[in-house]
Scaffold this motif. Sequence first.
Motif, PDB file in Angstrom:
ATOM      1  N   ALA A  25      -2.496  -5.179   1.006  1.00  0.00           N
ATOM      2  CA  ALA A  25      -3.887  -4.961   0.608  1.00  0.00           C
ATOM      3  C   ALA A  25      -4.789  -5.356   1.768  1.00  0.00           C
ATOM      4  O   ALA A  25      -4.599  -6.419   2.381  1.00  0.00           O
ATOM      5  CB  ALA A  25      -4.217  -5.780  -0.634  1.00  0.00           C
ATOM      6  N   ASN A  26      -5.744  -4.509   2.081  1.00  0.00           N
ATOM      7  CA  ASN A  26      -6.571  -4.686   3.273  1.00  0.00           C
ATOM      8  C   ASN A  26      -7.749  -5.615   2.965  1.00  0.00           C
ATOM      9  O   ASN A  26      -8.698  -5.224   2.279  1.00  0.00           O
ATOM     10  CB  ASN A  26      -7.070  -3.319   3.745  1.00  0.00           C
ATOM     11  CG  ASN A  26      -7.713  -3.377   5.114  1.00  0.00           C
ATOM     12  OD1 ASN A  26      -8.042  -4.444   5.610  1.00  0.00           O
ATOM     13  ND2 ASN A  26      -7.890  -2.224   5.723  1.00  0.00           N
ATOM     14  N   LEU A  27      -7.696  -6.825   3.483  1.00  0.00           N
ATOM     15  CA  LEU A  27      -8.802  -7.762   3.262  1.00  0.00           C
ATOM     16  C   LEU A  27     -10.086  -7.281   3.919  1.00  0.00           C
ATOM     17  O   LEU A  27     -11.184  -7.660   3.490  1.00  0.00           O
ATOM     18  CB  LEU A  27      -8.437  -9.149   3.797  1.00  0.00           C
ATOM     19  CG  LEU A  27      -7.424  -9.949   2.985  1.00  0.00           C
ATOM     20  CD1 LEU A  27      -7.207 -11.320   3.611  1.00  0.00           C
ATOM     21  CD2 LEU A  27      -7.865 -10.105   1.539  1.00  0.00           C
ATOM     22  N   SER A  34     -11.267  -4.411   3.713  1.00  0.00           N
ATOM     23  CA  SER A  34     -11.940  -3.609   2.692  1.00  0.00           C
ATOM     24  C   SER A  34     -12.270  -4.435   1.460  1.00  0.00           C
ATOM     25  O   SER A  34     -13.320  -4.253   0.835  1.00  0.00           O
ATOM     26  CB  SER A  34     -11.063  -2.413   2.287  1.00  0.00           C
ATOM     27  OG  SER A  34     -10.838  -1.546   3.368  1.00  0.00           O
ATOM     28  N   LEU A  35     -11.372  -5.339   1.087  1.00  0.00           N
ATOM     29  CA  LEU A  35     -11.562  -6.116  -0.134  1.00  0.00           C
ATOM     30  C   LEU A  35     -12.730  -7.080  -0.043  1.00  0.00           C
ATOM     31  O   LEU A  35     -13.535  -7.196  -0.978  1.00  0.00           O
ATOM     32  CB  LEU A  35     -10.280  -6.888  -0.459  1.00  0.00           C
ATOM     33  CG  LEU A  35      -9.170  -6.085  -1.132  1.00  0.00           C
ATOM     34  CD1 LEU A  35      -7.856  -6.850  -1.082  1.00  0.00           C
ATOM     35  CD2 LEU A  35      -9.564  -5.788  -2.577  1.00  0.00           C
ATOM     36  N   GLY A  43      -5.185  -4.425   6.912  1.00  0.00           N
ATOM     37  CA  GLY A  43      -4.107  -3.860   6.115  1.00  0.00           C
ATOM     38  C   GLY A  43      -2.742  -3.949   6.756  1.00  0.00           C
ATOM     39  O   GLY A  43      -1.845  -3.168   6.422  1.00  0.00           O
ATOM     40  N   THR A  99     -16.166  -5.504  -0.424  1.00  0.00           N
ATOM     41  CA  THR A  99     -16.293  -4.972  -1.782  1.00  0.00           C
ATOM     42  C   THR A  99     -16.611  -6.096  -2.764  1.00  0.00           C
ATOM     43  O   THR A  99     -17.473  -5.954  -3.636  1.00  0.00           O
ATOM     44  CB  THR A  99     -14.993  -4.258  -2.194  1.00  0.00           C
ATOM     45  OG1 THR A  99     -14.787  -3.133  -1.338  1.00  0.00           O
ATOM     46  CG2 THR A  99     -15.071  -3.770  -3.633  1.00  0.00           C
ATOM     47  N   GLY A 103      -3.766 -10.747   0.956  1.00  0.00           N
ATOM     48  CA  GLY A 103      -3.876  -9.519   1.736  1.00  0.00           C
ATOM     49  C   GLY A 103      -3.849  -9.841   3.209  1.00  0.00           C
ATOM     50  O   GLY A 103      -3.694 -11.002   3.616  1.00  0.00           O
ATOM     51  N   THR A 114      -5.427  -4.468  -6.356  1.00  0.00           N
ATOM     52  CA  THR A 114      -5.930  -5.837  -6.262  1.00  0.00           C
ATOM     53  C   THR A 114      -7.192  -6.008  -7.091  1.00  0.00           C
ATOM     54  O   THR A 114      -7.347  -6.994  -7.834  1.00  0.00           O
ATOM     55  CB  THR A 114      -6.205  -6.205  -4.798  1.00  0.00           C
ATOM     56  OG1 THR A 114      -4.984  -6.112  -4.051  1.00  0.00           O
ATOM     57  CG2 THR A 114      -6.755  -7.614  -4.677  1.00  0.00           C
ATOM     58  N   LEU A 115      -8.109  -5.070  -6.985  1.00  0.00           N
ATOM     59  CA  LEU A 115      -9.345  -5.148  -7.773  1.00  0.00           C
ATOM     60  C   LEU A 115      -9.052  -5.056  -9.267  1.00  0.00           C
ATOM     61  O   LEU A 115      -9.695  -5.743 -10.076  1.00  0.00           O
ATOM     62  CB  LEU A 115     -10.304  -4.031  -7.344  1.00  0.00           C
ATOM     63  CG  LEU A 115     -10.814  -4.114  -5.903  1.00  0.00           C
ATOM     64  CD1 LEU A 115     -11.651  -2.888  -5.558  1.00  0.00           C
ATOM     65  CD2 LEU A 115     -11.626  -5.385  -5.682  1.00  0.00           C
ATOM     66  N   ASN A 125       0.797  -1.229   0.000  1.00  0.00           N
ATOM     67  CA  ASN A 125       0.000   0.000   0.000  1.00  0.00           C
ATOM     68  C   ASN A 125       0.834   1.285   0.000  1.00  0.00           C
ATOM     69  O   ASN A 125       0.396   2.316   0.487  1.00  0.00           O
ATOM     70  CB  ASN A 125      -0.926   0.005   1.232  1.00  0.00           C
ATOM     71  CG  ASN A 125      -2.134   0.885   1.032  1.00  0.00           C
ATOM     72  OD1 ASN A 125      -2.677   0.971  -0.063  1.00  0.00           O
ATOM     73  ND2 ASN A 125      -2.569   1.551   2.095  1.00  0.00           N
ATOM     74  N   VAL A 133      -5.625  -1.789  -2.413  1.00  0.00           N
ATOM     75  CA  VAL A 133      -6.958  -2.347  -2.678  1.00  0.00           C
ATOM     76  C   VAL A 133      -7.341  -2.130  -4.134  1.00  0.00           C
ATOM     77  O   VAL A 133      -7.825  -3.048  -4.811  1.00  0.00           O
ATOM     78  CB  VAL A 133      -8.000  -1.726  -1.725  1.00  0.00           C
ATOM     79  CG1 VAL A 133      -9.420  -2.086  -2.157  1.00  0.00           C
ATOM     80  CG2 VAL A 133      -7.768  -2.196  -0.293  1.00  0.00           C
TER      81      VAL A 133
END
Length: 534
Positions: free
Chosen positions: A243-245, A247-248, A235, A251, A231, A218-219, A209, A215
């Motif tokens: 990458a913050n799982l 948040s992922l 984070g 989403t 992730g 990753t997307l 990050n 994030v």
Amino acid sequence: MTRERLYLFDTTLRDGAQTTGVDFSLEDKRRIAAMLDALGVDYIEGGYPGANVIDSEFFADDPGLRRATLTAFGMTKRAGRSLANDPLFQAILQAKAGAICLVAKAWDYHVRVALGISNADNLEGIAESVAAIVASKREAMIDCEHFFDGYKHHPEYALAVAKCAYGAGARWVVLCDTNGGALPHEIAAIVAEVARHVPGTHLGIHTHNDTENAVANTLAAVRAGARQIQGALNGLGERCGNANLTSLIPTLLLKGDFADRFTTGVTAQSLKSLTQASRLLDELLNRAPNRQAPYVGAAAFATKAGIHASAILKEPATYEHVAPESVGNWRRVLVSDQAGRSNLLHELQRLGIPVDKDGPRLGDLLLQVTAREATGYAYEGADASFELLARRLLGGVPNYFHVKSFRVEVERRYDATGRLITVSEASVKANIAGGEEVWSVAEGNGPVNALDQALRKDLGRYQSLIKDVELADYKVRILTGGSEAITRVLVESRDKRTGERWCTVGVSANIVDASFEALVDSITYKLLRAGAPV
């Protein structure tokens, strides 16, 4: 339309352990692994067996995961040694893990400078290492370190590394943005090109990050073809984090562009435990949760402006991109000098305090909040003090105890060894409901800590209810200048047993007095929540 499967790979216990200030105990690792397993991630990278005692002990026994695959981390075999003559590689093979993820150099610059070997030797080591894992009946994965930097400088060799790992039998070839410097459009283009050589069903993505894009990167990789996502919860990770799982995951499950195309091992029901999981991790690490964290933060669904609050009460979707309940969070309508009746009404309803929306008491409370904030109080960050204020006016708060007096002394002196020390001692005299009088004395690290220790040292018959309460955070703000400045103190308390946190506020021209007011509110709130009898 059949949805494609995405696989979630959590590296909280391995890459997350490289976070500055983070040290996992063996018990921490076991608790976090169980929590991640219940959440529904597919792979849990538990650490590097053989690299340190805790990781070796963690992999010595089966942690009892119900659905996730425990994954061991390590390095490909060292050049110039056989597989059998590489102790670190053999330690990885001995780990009780269903999968093994090896890091391999994908940038020829690192192969030459860091490893000091030829590009061909590096490829040979990758192939032999993957083959050995496959022969041991475990899933083999290769983290292609510095892949995106390597691809930008020498795309042919970076691709050769990925193809070599896949050709040797790797279940997953993971493309790593190790330095965290890549941007979404670069990630998308490079992953799409790699997917022409390695099937997307075998491609993973691992981002950092350092540009605040982990994030997003990753997307972008998922849209370009990657089907494994690496992730860390909250984070965590080296430097600026992984990458913050946290948040992922929501989403992927709640946003149509991904939810309509993909499925994961996380169910709608287990997603409701996400906020709890996030905050439990912070509790184990003794860190204050990030209030502004997307989805799970205390402020993620908080509204301060009165006009917004009015709209939310009519239709939450007007100012919420997802329902807070879907991730185990909740809506908060903040009470402040910018708030109106709608904010107060919503907060009272959430607290279960009955009030007539057209009655005079709601107006009285609004006037009292406004008047108190004019003198320095701030309730948007002190929800526990607001609840006490509201219940005293609208519903009543039992008089559990009454502080008759308190005293604090700060002494700077030399101890028996001749070392100069500063000692704070506080005494608190109080009457407990029913007539009992208590008088407690305690030392602390500063006057506020000493007062906190003395107040909680003996509250008579209420002592058992507060034995797990401790001071978690303390903030001071000077509101006016000069020698008679008004001071506002915010105290965050927590229950060590349940992990519950609450905030209280005190205001005074005297910083100690303001602190003590907030401390008294904290204990009173805990007794109220515990249903303590009078």
